[in-house]
Design an enzyme around this catalytic site. Structure first.
Site, PDB file in Angstrom:
ATOM      1  N   CYS A  50       0.827  -1.206   0.000  1.00  0.00           N
ATOM      2  CA  CYS A  50       0.000   0.000   0.000  1.00  0.00           C
ATOM      3  C   CYS A  50       0.865   1.261   0.000  1.00  0.00           C
ATOM      4  CB  CYS A  50      -0.955  -0.003   1.174  1.00  0.00           C
ATOM      5  SG  CYS A  50      -0.179  -0.398   2.736  1.00  0.00           S
ATOM      6  N   HIS A 305      -1.500   0.883   7.553  1.00  0.00           N
ATOM      7  CA  HIS A 305      -1.937   0.928   6.165  1.00  0.00           C
ATOM      8  C   HIS A 305      -1.720   2.338   5.642  1.00  0.00           C
ATOM      9  CE1 HIS A 305      -4.287   0.005   2.652  1.00  0.00           C
ATOM     10  NE2 HIS A 305      -5.071   1.038   2.888  1.00  0.00           N
TER      11      HIS A 305
END
Ligand SMILES: [Zn+2]
Length: 1025
Positions: A50, A305
């Site tokens: 990510c 994330h």
């Protein structure tokens, strides 16, 4: 008939005999999803990538970076096709990055893959990717790119765009000498801890001066001594793109651990860097920078994330947020509260799920599945208790939900579709979505020209969503907060032709590559969609059907009467009708297509398919639907009633079984009857039950428990089969008026019904011991006696051998063993009542042609025990007598047989000694009396004579008249009974004395009788009365 049916070019139709297997294609073959309405491509998360994705999107949305990259042609970089060739000089990293950018800009897929790019970095495992932090990765990526571009015109690409210089200066207070040190940077790292925001941090770094004084003095080279001095840093060279890394991760030396700084840290959308620069004389515009990307970290310091907010500088994406912006905020707030309430209200939940469906109708099962996926609750767990079964619930809200005719699919009624387009949810038709936009003409019109380049998107791996600029403020603090900031020089203007044009500056070969890839994708999607939209219809042709027994039945086999047709559900009814016409060249007159459904009674027709312009999907035709093709009126000359109100129902009609009727062990005879559900009970009654008869219903299905029987009353007769709940498989019991004693009509229950007593008792009479062991054997009126005996022997745990040496004998109310029952008789034939007692006795049971008889010797039963004998019914009286004599040990021929009369006295003589017992109607269980003496001749009576004599003459002599009267009475009795048992003395003090029998002709007068009877008495005893 359907032979050459599909030779015509009906491309959307294929004759499908191979079943439904084709639809369950493996998932891999499905093409990737197209872009959603933002028209921007996400990047797949390939396992902890990510942060890479966020960075790549930032680079992509740095038009100057991507254009510089695109400007490097194959002559400088080589081509990927050559990468396998040994001598070829191929710069794989920039080539892969070019291709990825081209895909992100042009390829119509929801998310691109970075596998090829990360492989070009030499990262092959997830581990290698996870080792990096996004700030670190930024440097690695730039360095890799720089290295791979050495010797090309792009060798300074990174420097050109990102390189800046900081100058650190120390000024000696005494000699004013300036000592200077330059630092290059590609990004600036700024403190977060204890700082309120970016401007404060820059102020601290590039405005505030540090002083060397007191204990902390500076050694000046010029003065060659420790002096007071001031230390400062300035930005000497600003890059076009300023990258700022926030020091959110710190080390707590006391706790000896890393931690994430979550305090508030503001940063402006626009920033003037003049105060931090060394040179400050230039125009303001030289110092203005605008924020265009914010990489956000969500989570703690050991994991999390990344996603990125990006300003779409070239307006490549489709951003529809700002319309009704204010209204939207309210709406969102409303939606949030709704969301909370919604989970409690199944109506809202189901409505929302259905409104998000692209298909107008989805299978009901799928709706349940989606409920579980989206809300994390299953219908059965959360709602069923309160609201019942899902399908039922849908049916109960017809104003909201539209069920397909067969009830397998559900959609929303038009009025209840959510208006999702206004808040940017996806309501575009697939065809719009498939159109990838390469050129500006095709792009949807921009909502507001003035806001060009101001639209922000949240790019979160595969997902791309429009956001408002204000949303950035949410990322100032917290566990989810800004981690890297990217500013671009405000002076950098974009050429007008770049606006909304993703093809801008992309080299020709990549444009071509993307075009080919898109064509391929579209083709695949069309194929896939067509396959997904194919439905199988079962066509039933009226000429192959006959109407009988209340429903349609194929005149051939089912298989021969049905033709399967696969058709795209997006085609119209008109197209289906055209296809059917083509199938049936010889069809004349009206052609009506009706929905049909196989019911237990046969095929039944429902609504006529109407509206040729509607799609098959729109009219609710589901996969596997049955369609009947006919003239809309009759089939084979029989008018056919259609619709749910005329559904045929198969009823089991039961009647009490008559003798030999009904199967073994059945109390009923059972027939099936098909009636229309609109039939009234009155009609049903008059068709099935005789006058005075009644109908009972049992709703419990096959088991038909007695307690569930319910009587239909007179007032029910206007009700219909459906309204009283008679469904397929329900039973009705027809009782004649005389059967009704079985039924407690008032309570509506079958009370004293055979169900309640369906057993016989068997008591063991074979054993020597006293104990009275007895068992219950279940039986019906049709159970055979030998079966009952065998069961009883087993239940009584007796030896199996006993079976051949025993018989069952009913036990009378006063405990007498009655005559054995023939083994092959049923309970009914044996005239046994349910619940009665049988004795298991030694001895063979008579066969059905044998008679079991009792007999006694003489008429005085007290001195002669009753004996039993089994004789063939065809035996003669004489043979029977002989057998009896033999059994009782008597001899001689001075015996004959008499019946036992009603008062257990020897009655009528069996005078025809050669006649068979059967002929004389001697029955099983009769008692015969062996009587001494020869039979009287034909026409003669044998009459016993009794003399009356006083027991004491002195006492009772004067009452002679009474005595005579007594005799007269006795004589009358004799005439009536013709019996010979000694009566009890009618008068105390009188004795009757047996005088013997006299034989006398039936025609003789009473005087003759007197004469005859007196003579022997007088002769014998010498007395006169
Ligand atoms: Zn100095």
């Amino acid at each position: 008939m359907f032979g050459d049916l599909f030779e015509e070019d009906f491309s959307f139709i294929s004759n499908n005999h191979c079943g439904k297997g084709k639809k369950s294609k493996p998932r891999e073959s499905e093409p990737p999803a197209p872009r959603d309405f933002t028209n921007l491509s996400g990047i797949k998360n390939q396992g902890g990538t990510c942060y890479l994705n966020s960075l790549l999107q930032t680079l992509l949305f740095t038009p100057e970076f991507r254009e510089a990259l695109f400007s490097l042609g194959p002559e400088e970089l080589g081509t990927l096709d050559d990468s396998k060739k040994p001598d070829a000089k191929v710069r794989i990293i920039p080539l892969q990055l070019q291709r990825l950018f081209a895909q992100l800009l042009l390829l119509d897929q929801q998310a691109a893959s970075t596998t090829d790019l990360t492989e070009s970095f030499g990262w092959s495992s997830h581990e290698e990717m996870r080792q990096h932090d996004v700030q670190e990765l930024n440097r690695i990526l730039f360095s890799a790119l720089e290295t791979s571009l050495v010797g090309t015109s792009g060798h300074d690409l990174i420097n050109r765009l990102y390189h800046g210089i900081v100058v650190n200066q120390i000024v000696c207070k005494e000699c004013k000498n300036v000592s200077e040190r330059q630092e290059d940077f590609l990004d600036l790292t700024v403190a977060v801890k204890g700082v309120a925001g970016l401007e404060e941090a820059l102020w601290n770094m590039y405005v505030e001066e540090e002083y060397f004084e007191n204990d902390n003095l500076y050694r000046c080279g010029a003065c060659d001594k420790l002096v007071e001095a001031s230390k400062s840093a300035k930005l000497r060279k600003l890059p076009p793109f300023l990258t700022i890394s926030l020091l959110r991760f710190n080390f707590d030396f006391e706790k000896c651990e890393r931690y994430k700084e979550t305090s508030c840290y503001t940063f402006p959308i626009q920033i003037n860097l003049r105060p931090f620069c060394e040179q400050t004389e230039m125009d303001d515009s030289e110092y203005m920078y605008e924020l265009f990307s914010v990489i956000i970290h969500k989570g703690g310091c050991y994991g999390g994330h990344y996603h990125v907010y990006i300003r779409d500088v070239d307006e490549l994406g489709n951003w529809q947020l700002q319309e009704e912006e204010d209204g939207l905020i309210e709406e969102r707030a409303l939606r949030d509260t709704e969301n909370a309430k919604e989970t409690e209200n199944p109506l809202a939940v189901l409505k929302r799920i259905l409104s998000e469906e692209e298909a107008k109708q989805i299978p009901v099962d799928q709706l349940g599945q989606k409920l579980l996926e989206k809300k994390g609750v299953s219908w059965n767990k959360k709602y069923r208790k309160q609201y019942g079964a899902l399908r039922k619930y849908l049916q109960n809200h017809p104003q909201i939900f539209q069920l397909s005719p067969d009830g397998s699919k559900v959609g929303l009624k038009e009025a209840h579709k959510f208006r999702l387009d206004s808040h940017g949810q996806n309501l575009q038709s697939p065809s719009q979505k498939n159109d990838v936009q390469w050129n500006c003409e095709k792009n949807p019109p921009r909502p507001r020209a003035a806001s060009a380049g101001c639209h922000w998107f949240d790019l979160n791996d595969s997902k791309v969503q429009p956001i408002k600029e204000k949303d950035i403020e949410k990322q100032f603090q917290g566990k989810e907060s800004a981690y890297m900031l990217f500013y671009r020089k405000a002076q950098l203007k974009r050429p007008p032709e770049a606006r909304g044009n993703p093809r801008y500056q992309i080299p020709e070969h990549l444009l071509n590559e993307m075009n080919v890839a898109n064509t391929e994708l579209q083709k695949k999607r069309a194929e896939c969609e067509s396959a997904n939209n194919g439905i199988d219809l079962h066509l039933h042709l009226s000429s192959c059907y006959k109407f009988h027994n209340g429903a349609l039945h194929p005149s051939l086999s089912w298989k021969e009467s049905v033709v399967d047709l696969t058709i795209d559900r997006r085609k119209t009814l008109g197209e289906l009708r055209q296809a059917v016409f083509q199938m049936l060249e010889s069809w004349e007159g009206d052609m009506v297509l009706s929905m049909a459904k196989p019911l237990p009674a046969g095929l039944h027709l429902y609504q006529v398919l109407d509206g040729d312009e509607l799609t098959l999907d729109g009219i609710g035709l589901a996969d596997g639907a049955d369609i009947f093709i006919w003239n809309g009126k009759e089939v084979g000359g029989t008018k056919v009633l259609t619709g749910p109100e005329h559904e045929p129902v198969v009823l089991n009609v039961l009647r009490l079984a008559e003798h030999n009727e009904g199967g073994k062990g059945q109390h009923f005879s059972e027939t099936q009857l098909v009636v229309s559900c609109s039939t009234s009970l009155g009609q049903l009654h008059s068709a099935l039950a005789p006058a005075g008869g009644i109908i009972l219903k049992n709703g419990s299905g096959a088991d038909r428990e007695a307690k569930n029987w319910e009587v239909f009353h007179e007032e029910d007769m206007k009700e219909t089969v459906r309204s009283v709940g008679l469904r397929d498989g329900c039973s009705v019991l027809i009782l004649d008026s005389h059967d009704q004693s079985f039924v407690n009509v008032a309570s509506g229950n079958l009370t004293a019904f055979t169900y309640d007593i369906s057993w016989l008792q068997v008591k063991n009479f074979c054993g020597e011991e006293e104990e009275e062991k007895h068992v219950k054997i279940t039986a019906t009126i049709d159970t055979v006696m030998s079966d009952i005996k065998m069961k009883a022997i087993r239940e009584l745990q007796l030896e199996e051998e006993l079976a051949t040496e025993s018989c069952l004998r009913p036990v009378s109310g006063n405990g007498k063993l009655l005559s054995p029952v023939p083994e092959d008789y049923t309970v009914k034939e044996a005239e046994l009542k349910m619940g009665s007692l049988l004795g298991l006795c030694r001895g063979k049971a008579p066969t059905s042609t044998q008679l079991f008889l009792y007999f006694v010797v003489g008429s005085d039963q007290s001195c002669s025990p009753e004996m039993e004998i089994v004789v063939e019914e065809t035996a003669s009286v004489r043979e029977c007598l002989n057998l009896m004599l033999e059994k009782s040990g008597l001899s001689g021929d001075n015996w004959h047989l008499r019946r036992l009369d009603w008062c257990y006295e020897a009655g009528e003589a069996l005078s025809q000694e050669n006649a068979t017992l059967k002929e004389l109607n001697v029955c099983r269980g009769d008692t015969l009396v062996i009587t001494e003496g020869k039979l009287p001749g034909k026409g003669f009576l044998k009459i016993p004579i009794w003399w009356l004599k006083p027991s004491s003459r002195k006492k009772h002599g004067e009452k002679a008249q009474d005595q005579v009267n007594g005799i007269t009475w006795k004589m009358e009795a004799l005439q009536v009974s013709a019996a010979a048992a000694p009566p009890e003395p009618a008068h105390p003090g009188l004795d009757l004395c047996y005088a013997g029998r006299i034989e006398i002709a039936g025609e003789a007068s009473l005087e003759d009788l007197k004469m005859q009877s007196v003579v022997p008495w007088h002769l014998c005893h010498g007395h006169w009365l």
